[in-house]
Motif scaffolding. Structure first.
Motif, PDB file in Angstrom:
ATOM      1  N   UNK A 434       8.757   8.123  13.849  1.00 52.26           N
ATOM      2  CA  UNK A 434       8.085   7.660  12.637  1.00 52.26           C
ATOM      3  C   UNK A 434       7.002   8.634  12.188  1.00 52.26           C
ATOM      4  N   UNK A 435       6.290   9.231  13.147  1.00 57.53           N
ATOM      5  CA  UNK A 435       5.285  10.236  12.801  1.00 57.53           C
ATOM      6  C   UNK A 435       5.944  11.450  12.148  1.00 57.53           C
ATOM      7  N   UNK A 436       7.125  11.818  12.649  1.00 55.54           N
ATOM      8  CA  UNK A 436       7.851  12.936  12.043  1.00 55.54           C
ATOM      9  C   UNK A 436       8.339  12.567  10.650  1.00 55.54           C
ATOM     10  N   UNK A 437       8.844  11.345  10.488  1.00 54.18           N
ATOM     11  CA  UNK A 437       9.328  10.898   9.180  1.00 54.18           C
ATOM     12  C   UNK A 437       8.197  10.871   8.156  1.00 54.18           C
ATOM     13  N   UNK A 438       7.047  10.364   8.570  1.00 51.00           N
ATOM     14  CA  UNK A 438       5.873  10.345   7.693  1.00 51.00           C
ATOM     15  C   UNK A 438       5.403  11.765   7.388  1.00 51.00           C
ATOM     16  N   UNK A 444       5.246   7.245   2.092  1.00 54.63           N
ATOM     17  CA  UNK A 444       3.876   7.518   1.652  1.00 54.63           C
ATOM     18  C   UNK A 444       2.847   7.110   2.682  1.00 54.63           C
ATOM     19  N   UNK A 445       3.260   6.333   3.677  1.00 51.79           N
ATOM     20  CA  UNK A 445       2.342   5.883   4.723  1.00 51.79           C
ATOM     21  C   UNK A 445       3.136   5.466   5.948  1.00 51.79           C
ATOM     22  N   UNK A 449       6.745   3.311   6.362  1.00 51.88           N
ATOM     23  CA  UNK A 449       7.773   3.687   7.331  1.00 51.88           C
ATOM     24  C   UNK A 449       8.086   2.510   8.248  1.00 51.88           C
ATOM     25  N   UNK A 450       7.049   1.796   8.686  1.00 51.20           N
ATOM     26  CA  UNK A 450       7.233   0.657   9.583  1.00 51.20           C
ATOM     27  C   UNK A 450       8.069  -0.439   8.933  1.00 51.20           C
TER      28      UNK A 450
END
Length: 495
Positions: A434-438, A444-445, A449-450
């Motif tokens: 998720x950190x990579x996707x963001x 946008x946040x 993503x969550x």
């Protein structure tokens, strides 16, 4: 199709996840590596074993897909482990891990030297697992190795360094070193000066979603990825576990029952003060924090019980009928102090107890008591959060405790909160993805993503009658530590 990769660098193995834009895990791969226990209480690993395992896992993960479809990669890692680097960027010795307990002497030195600054600046007590005590131990007992060292990294940061050639550390992992000004988000000059460590000894700090470079040609070739793959800093395993479970706003708390157990609650205010009774770390979400309590032998307590009393049975067989036993296990109480305790009692000498055994109890009562005792221990952390004014309304349960519906309902009743499980639990690895996707700009946040990646499954609400029973039992449970502390200290000589 576009993908990101989440790497979870654990203590026994590294796990890699290939995740698409919908949050679906398209593939996963893992590699194990050895632990070295040269002496009692020592726990070390070879840092380059992590690198080799990570590159092999990624190569397996992406075999058969277009390398250019992987846009980004990020990391979750075991906290606190010490990797000392020489001028050439090579480790001067094996890494000392989070579960290494050789540094009691150095912890007392830190407490004596820093005094009140320890909690006011680092926001955490000096415990053997943290990084600064390890640094001081190496300086005292291995001066030749220490004199070669010019900087240090934590485990996942070393892997990322080998993949990118860039030295960085994110705030969530730096918070576990006892050298970070947690509220100020900078290396503490007070701490560094107190122990004669130069500022250059600490790597540059970066946000968990921060872009830190691209893959080196050799690393890209070994991993089967493009050199253009973006690399993002990542975070500590607990911070990434929180992200991967959607713990990104006030009122949300995580209950994770693995070998150890964790209660982790989101914090958006750096002024929260738990006086060192629970850990207080920077979150992987920018400008956020989390409070965390730890039960050392959570799932381990149930594993121990099964190994000892039902070695040939499955966990399902062991727990068959546990839901028919009423709350309280027929007056049988268990404290899960098999290897000592962390929260709220940082006590390495305390040991577990069964209290109230009588001739009517059968094995299923003991099994239920073990489950309840683990949950009571975790509830000590929930209770401290609430006592400090924290709202604990919804708890996301992951790990072994989320695999059994009876245990999930038990958690709801003991915590007196709504408990939810996840559809596809991937823990810290998903948080890293998720950190990579963001970081890649897919969302946008992290919250957005969550909403796409994290999906709730079953929900359990408190049952008033059971809540009242457990509230009374919890009061009794809280007395056991004080009543047995002296007895366990006296038994140390016989272990």
């Amino acid at each position: 199709m576009s993908y990101v990769i989440g790497i979870d660098l654990g203590t026994s193995a590294v796990k890699a996840l290939l995740v698409d834009r919908d949050g679906t895990v398209a593939a996963e791969a893992s590699r194990s590596y050895p632990l070295f226990h040269e002496r009692s209480g020592w726990s070390e690993q070879r840092a380059d074993d992590w690198v080799e395992g990570t590159l092999e896992a990624i190569a397996e993960l992406v075999s058969g897909i277009d390398a250019s479809s992987v846009e980004g990669i990020s990391f979750s890692g075991q906290m606190h482990g010490l990797v000392l680097l020489d001028q050439a960027g090579n480790p001067v010795r094996n890494a000392i891990l989070w579960n290494d307990t050789r540094t009691t002497e150095q912890c007392r030195e830190i407490e004596h030297t820093l005094g009140d600054k320890l909690l006011s600046v680092t926001r955490n007590p000096a415990l053997e697992g943290f990084t600064l005590p390890k640094i001081l131990w190496v300086r005292q007992y291995e001066p030749d190795a220490f004199n070669q060292a010019v900087s240090f990294l934590l485990p996942k940061d070393y892997v990322r360094y080998r993949l990118t050639g860039q030295l960085h550390m994110d705030y969530s992992d730096a918070a576990g070193t006892l050298m970070l000004d947690v509220a100020g988000k900078e290396w503490s000059q007070d701490v560094l000066e107190a122990f004669g460590l130069p500022a250059s000894f600490c790597p540059p700090l970066v946000e968990s979603h921060g872009f830190v470079g691209s893959l080196l040609p050799e690393a890209a070739a070994k991993a089967g990825l493009s050199e253009l793959t973006k690399v993002f800093a990542g975070g500590a395993d607990n911070a990434c576990g929180a992200i991967g479970s959607g713990i990104l706003s006030e009122g949300l708390t995580l209950c994770s029952i693995g070998t150890s157990g964790v209660i982790l609650s989101y914090e958006n205010d750096e002024s929260s003060d738990y006086k060192g009774k629970v850990h207080f770390f920077n979150h992987g979400k920018e400008d956020a924090f989390y409070a965390m309590g730890v039960t050392l032998a959570a799932g381990y307590s149930l594993s121990w019980f099964k190994k000892t009393f039902a070695p040939t049975e499955s966990f399902d067989q062991l727990l068959d009928g546990v839901g028919e036993v009423k709350p309280g296990a027929g007056g049988l109480l268990f404290t899960p102090y098999l290897v000592g305790e962390r929260t709220p009692h940082a006590d390495s000498a305390i040991r577990a107890s069964f209290i109230g055994v009588d001739g009517s109890h059968e094995r299923i009562h003991f099994a239920r008591a073990v489950m309840e005792g683990i949950t009571f221990s975790l509830n000590e952390s929930v209770d401290m959060l609430r006592s400090a004014g924290k709202s604990v309304e919804k708890i996301v349960s992951i790990g072994g405790g989320a695999q059994n519906p009876v245990w999930l309902q038990m958690q709801a009743n003991i915590f007196d909160a709504t408990v939810v499980s996840l559809e596809n639990e991937q823990g810290p690895g998903l948080g890293a993805a998720m950190l990579a996707a963001y970081g890649c700009g897919w969302f946008e946040s992290l919250e957005a993503c969550s909403e796409r990646f994290v999906k709730y499954a079953s929900e359990y609400t408190p049952e008033p009658e059971a809540v009242q029973t457990y509230r009374e039992l919890f009061g009794i449970y809280q007395q056991v530590y004080g009543q047995t502390k002296g007895l366990n200290e006296a038994l140390v000589a016989f272990r």
